[in-house]
Write a protein that holds these residues in place. Structure first.
Motif, PDB file in Angstrom:
ATOM      1  N   SER A 235       0.856  -1.183   0.000  1.00  0.00           N
ATOM      2  CA  SER A 235       0.000   0.000   0.000  1.00  0.00           C
ATOM      3  C   SER A 235       0.888   1.228   0.000  1.00  0.00           C
ATOM      4  CB  SER A 235      -0.895   0.000   1.241  1.00  0.00           C
ATOM      5  OG  SER A 235      -1.658  -1.190   1.303  1.00  0.00           O
ATOM      6  N   CYS A 236       0.491   2.238  -0.727  1.00  0.00           N
ATOM      7  CA  CYS A 236       1.340   3.427  -0.819  1.00  0.00           C
ATOM      8  C   CYS A 236       0.595   4.666  -0.349  1.00  0.00           C
ATOM      9  CB  CYS A 236       1.854   3.627  -2.243  1.00  0.00           C
ATOM     10  SG  CYS A 236       0.573   3.893  -3.481  1.00  0.00           S
ATOM     11  N   GLY A 237       1.327   5.566   0.269  1.00  0.00           N
ATOM     12  CA  GLY A 237       0.761   6.812   0.768  1.00  0.00           C
ATOM     13  C   GLY A 237       1.701   7.966   0.492  1.00  0.00           C
ATOM     14  N   SER A 238       1.207   9.172   0.646  1.00  0.00           N
ATOM     15  CA  SER A 238       2.018  10.360   0.402  1.00  0.00           C
ATOM     16  C   SER A 238       2.170  11.159   1.688  1.00  0.00           C
ATOM     17  CB  SER A 238       1.378  11.227  -0.685  1.00  0.00           C
ATOM     18  OG  SER A 238       0.087  11.664  -0.265  1.00  0.00           O
ATOM     19  N   THR A 239       3.191  12.004   1.712  1.00  0.00           N
ATOM     20  CA  THR A 239       3.449  12.859   2.873  1.00  0.00           C
ATOM     21  C   THR A 239       2.817  14.222   2.648  1.00  0.00           C
ATOM     22  OG1 THR A 239       5.558  11.740   3.278  1.00  0.00           O
ATOM     23  CG2 THR A 239       5.230  13.900   4.308  1.00  0.00           C
ATOM     24  N   PRO A 240       1.907  14.654   3.517  1.00  0.00           N
ATOM     25  CA  PRO A 240       1.261  15.963   3.335  1.00  0.00           C
ATOM     26  C   PRO A 240       2.254  17.107   3.470  1.00  0.00           C
ATOM     27  CG  PRO A 240       0.703  15.007   5.473  1.00  0.00           C
ATOM     28  CD  PRO A 240       1.431  13.944   4.713  1.00  0.00           C
ATOM     29  N   GLN A 241       2.111  18.106   2.622  1.00  0.00           N
ATOM     30  CA  GLN A 241       3.030  19.242   2.619  1.00  0.00           C
ATOM     31  C   GLN A 241       2.582  20.377   3.522  1.00  0.00           C
ATOM     32  OE1 GLN A 241       6.011  18.922   0.931  1.00  0.00           O
ATOM     33  NE2 GLN A 241       5.186  16.835   0.725  1.00  0.00           N
ATOM     34  N   ASP A 242       1.293  20.452   3.786  1.00  0.00           N
ATOM     35  CA  ASP A 242       0.772  21.514   4.652  1.00  0.00           C
ATOM     36  C   ASP A 242      -0.495  21.009   5.334  1.00  0.00           C
ATOM     37  OD1 ASP A 242      -1.263  21.680   2.695  1.00  0.00           O
ATOM     38  OD2 ASP A 242      -0.185  23.242   1.601  1.00  0.00           O
ATOM     39  N   GLU A 256      -3.298   9.734  -4.232  1.00  0.00           N
ATOM     40  CA  GLU A 256      -2.002   9.049  -4.224  1.00  0.00           C
ATOM     41  C   GLU A 256      -1.937   7.959  -3.154  1.00  0.00           C
ATOM     42  OE1 GLU A 256       0.075   9.620  -6.690  1.00  0.00           O
ATOM     43  OE2 GLU A 256      -1.504  10.998  -7.352  1.00  0.00           O
ATOM     44  N   VAL A 257      -2.906   7.927  -2.270  1.00  0.00           N
ATOM     45  CA  VAL A 257      -2.977   6.871  -1.256  1.00  0.00           C
ATOM     46  C   VAL A 257      -3.727   5.698  -1.871  1.00  0.00           C
ATOM     47  CG1 VAL A 257      -3.806   6.245   1.030  1.00  0.00           C
ATOM     48  CG2 VAL A 257      -2.952   8.543   0.616  1.00  0.00           C
ATOM     49  N   LYS A 258      -3.029   4.584  -2.053  1.00  0.00           N
ATOM     50  CA  LYS A 258      -3.604   3.456  -2.778  1.00  0.00           C
ATOM     51  C   LYS A 258      -3.444   2.156  -2.004  1.00  0.00           C
ATOM     52  CE  LYS A 258      -2.686   5.588  -7.299  1.00  0.00           C
ATOM     53  NZ  LYS A 258      -2.019   5.416  -8.608  1.00  0.00           N
ATOM     54  N   VAL A 259      -4.353   1.231  -2.280  1.00  0.00           N
ATOM     55  CA  VAL A 259      -4.351  -0.051  -1.588  1.00  0.00           C
ATOM     56  C   VAL A 259      -4.939  -1.096  -2.533  1.00  0.00           C
ATOM     57  CG1 VAL A 259      -6.637   0.255  -0.599  1.00  0.00           C
ATOM     58  CG2 VAL A 259      -4.968  -1.141   0.606  1.00  0.00           C
ATOM     59  N   SER A 260      -4.549  -2.347  -2.369  1.00  0.00           N
ATOM     60  CA  SER A 260      -5.130  -3.420  -3.165  1.00  0.00           C
ATOM     61  C   SER A 260      -6.368  -3.960  -2.458  1.00  0.00           C
ATOM     62  CB  SER A 260      -4.118  -4.547  -3.368  1.00  0.00           C
ATOM     63  OG  SER A 260      -3.876  -5.223  -2.139  1.00  0.00           O
ATOM     64  N   PRO A 261      -7.325  -4.515  -3.209  1.00  0.00           N
ATOM     65  CA  PRO A 261      -8.500  -5.122  -2.562  1.00  0.00           C
ATOM     66  C   PRO A 261      -8.113  -6.227  -1.576  1.00  0.00           C
ATOM     67  CG  PRO A 261      -8.941  -4.768  -4.874  1.00  0.00           C
ATOM     68  CD  PRO A 261      -7.479  -4.455  -4.682  1.00  0.00           C
ATOM     69  N   LEU A 262      -7.088  -7.011  -1.903  1.00  0.00           N
ATOM     70  CA  LEU A 262      -6.650  -8.055  -0.977  1.00  0.00           C
ATOM     71  C   LEU A 262      -6.144  -7.441   0.319  1.00  0.00           C
ATOM     72  CD1 LEU A 262      -5.966 -10.894  -0.119  1.00  0.00           C
ATOM     73  CD2 LEU A 262      -3.881 -10.779  -1.490  1.00  0.00           C
ATOM     74  N   TYR A 263      -5.347  -6.377   0.211  1.00  0.00           N
ATOM     75  CA  TYR A 263      -4.819  -5.774   1.433  1.00  0.00           C
ATOM     76  C   TYR A 263      -5.909  -5.047   2.205  1.00  0.00           C
ATOM     77  CZ  TYR A 263      -1.354  -4.128   4.659  1.00  0.00           C
ATOM     78  OH  TYR A 263      -0.643  -3.920   5.807  1.00  0.00           O
ATOM     79  N   ALA A 264      -6.878  -4.467   1.512  1.00  0.00           N
ATOM     80  CA  ALA A 264      -8.007  -3.828   2.207  1.00  0.00           C
ATOM     81  C   ALA A 264      -8.764  -4.868   3.036  1.00  0.00           C
ATOM     82  CB  ALA A 264      -8.939  -3.166   1.202  1.00  0.00           C
TER      83      ALA A 264
END
Length: 404
Positions: A235-242, A256-264
């Motif tokens: 699963s991937c996520g992003s770092t907020p800038q503000d 940009e925050v993503k996940v697979s159905p299996l991991y969900a």
């Protein structure tokens, strides 16, 4: 000279015997250095790679009247953990409703066994094989991570009331802050989870802080390789800038925050399992050509994502999704009566647009019964301009098949 010549003659006569002994010694030495052939990798190799092996043969598996199984080239047989009735129901629902893209995964929370894993596409059959493992925008499923981070910090409880402004579905953080004058709205976190209120969870993320949210993402396994050797993308996520980015992230609006159905499904299973995530098991057992048991799935812990107390609090918050929240209608008949009145369900929905594949993404993730979880699931349906069904309908049909 008469003494030397006999000695030389003896040496020459003994040479053949000496050469024979040396050659034999070298041969013995060579044998001792030759590696002993290892036995073919069997039970251990199949155990370590059981998910991969089962996944590769899933499309060719057949139902033998009791369970799905598939034969391997070496003569061994893979027996799947899949629940036949559940698997066939979700396949039928997706096919009959001709969903452009649909994925469903169900897991047994206490063992990690995969109870169903299926995908369907009206336009791209090649997409189906990898669909359960690909990454898609997580949408409001991320509100679970936001709530977990706040609960772990002891900043809130499920009863905490949050003031806010803006529509419940507002996507602009500029309008979410509660002002000193009249006009603020208020809602407790349990109700807000069920209704998936963006301003509430955006403001909650801001209160938790950037480091708190990132820590929560780390505990859930974002941007990490949690299951080496398995076909599950991290699963991937992003770092907020503000602060505005942080609020959008907390509300589940960051694409940009993503996940697979299996991991969900594994995430929901972890919350259902008092915060402990187990390794997914697609094969229940693998047997050799003569019936010898080579592999038998045993529960294996991957990590703890939240404390048992937080898991119980999340269950309470997500219990309102079906009873009074975003999935209320689909879980009731035409007379307004609950379809699964005897089953308490914890659930979360999500909705967002995406581009790979293009369309509107509808998520439904759940587990049930809350007090004794037997199934955790994640459903994703991607619709085009013309809607077919929402993921919550696919989830409801799955739960109905499982419990009835």
């Amino acid at each position: 000279m008469r003494f030397i010549l006999p000695v030389i003659a003896c040496l020459l006569a003994a040479y053949p015997l000496f050469h024979l002994l040396v050659s034999a010694g070298n041969a013995l030495s060579s044998v001792s250095r030759t590696p002993v052939p290892k036995e073919p990798a069997s039970a251990k190799a199949d155990g370590d790679n059981s998910f991969r092996l089962a996944r590769e043969l899933l499309s060719s598996s057949a139902f033998d009247g009791n369970r799905y199984r598939a034969g391997r080239p070496d003569g061994s047989t893979i027996y799947y953990a899949i629940n036949p009735e559940l698997q066939e129901r979700v396949r039928k629902v997706m096919a009959e409703n001709r969903v452009p893209y649909g994925v469903f995964v169900a897991v047994e929370p206490k063992t990690g066994r995969i109870l169903a894993i299926a995908a369907h596409s009206e336009s791209d059959a090649a997409w189906e094989a990898q669909a359960p493992y690909n990454l898609y925008p997580m949408a409001s499923l991320f509100k679970i991570v936001t709530a977990a981070a706040a609960l772990e910090q002891r900043k809130v409880t499920p009863e905490t009331v949050m003031p806010f402004r803006g529509r419940l579905t507002s996507e602009n953080p500029r309008y979410w802050e509660a002002g000193p004058r009249h006009g603020n709205q208020e809602m407790d976190l349990t109700t807000a989870m069920g209704k998936s209120v963006n301003p509430v969870f955006g403001r909650l993320a801001s209160n938790v802080g950037k480091e708190g949210i990132l820590s929560g993402m780390e505990r859930f396994g974002f941007n990490q390789s949690l299951l080496p050797g398995e076909p599950i993308l991290s699963s991937c996520g992003s770092t907020p800038q503000d602060d505005a980015d942080l609020k959008r992230l907390g509300a589940g609006l960051c694409k940009e925050v993503k996940v697979s159905p299996l991991y969900a499904a594994l995430m929901m299973a972890a919350v259902a399992n008092k915060g402990v995530m187990l390794q997914p098991q697609l094969a229940s057992e693998i047997r050799g050509s003569e019936g010898k048991l080579l592999y038998s799935g045993e529960p294996r812990q991957v990590r703890r994502v939240v404390s048992p107390e937080t898991a119980d609090q999340l269950s309470k918050m997500m219990s309102t999704t079906v009873s009074q929240g975003t999935s209320r209608k689909v879980f009731r008949d035409r007379r307004g009566r609950p379809k699964l009145a005897a089953v308490d369900i914890a659930a979360k929905t999500g909705s967002i647009t995406g581009i790979d594949p293009p369309g509107h993404y509808s998520w439904f993730a759940a587990y049930a019964p809350i007090n004794d979880p037997q199934i955790a699931l994640a459903a994703l349906v991607i619709n085009g301009a013309k809607w077919r069904i929402k993921a919550s309908l696919l989830g409801e049909q799955a739960l109905e098949a499982f419990f009835r």
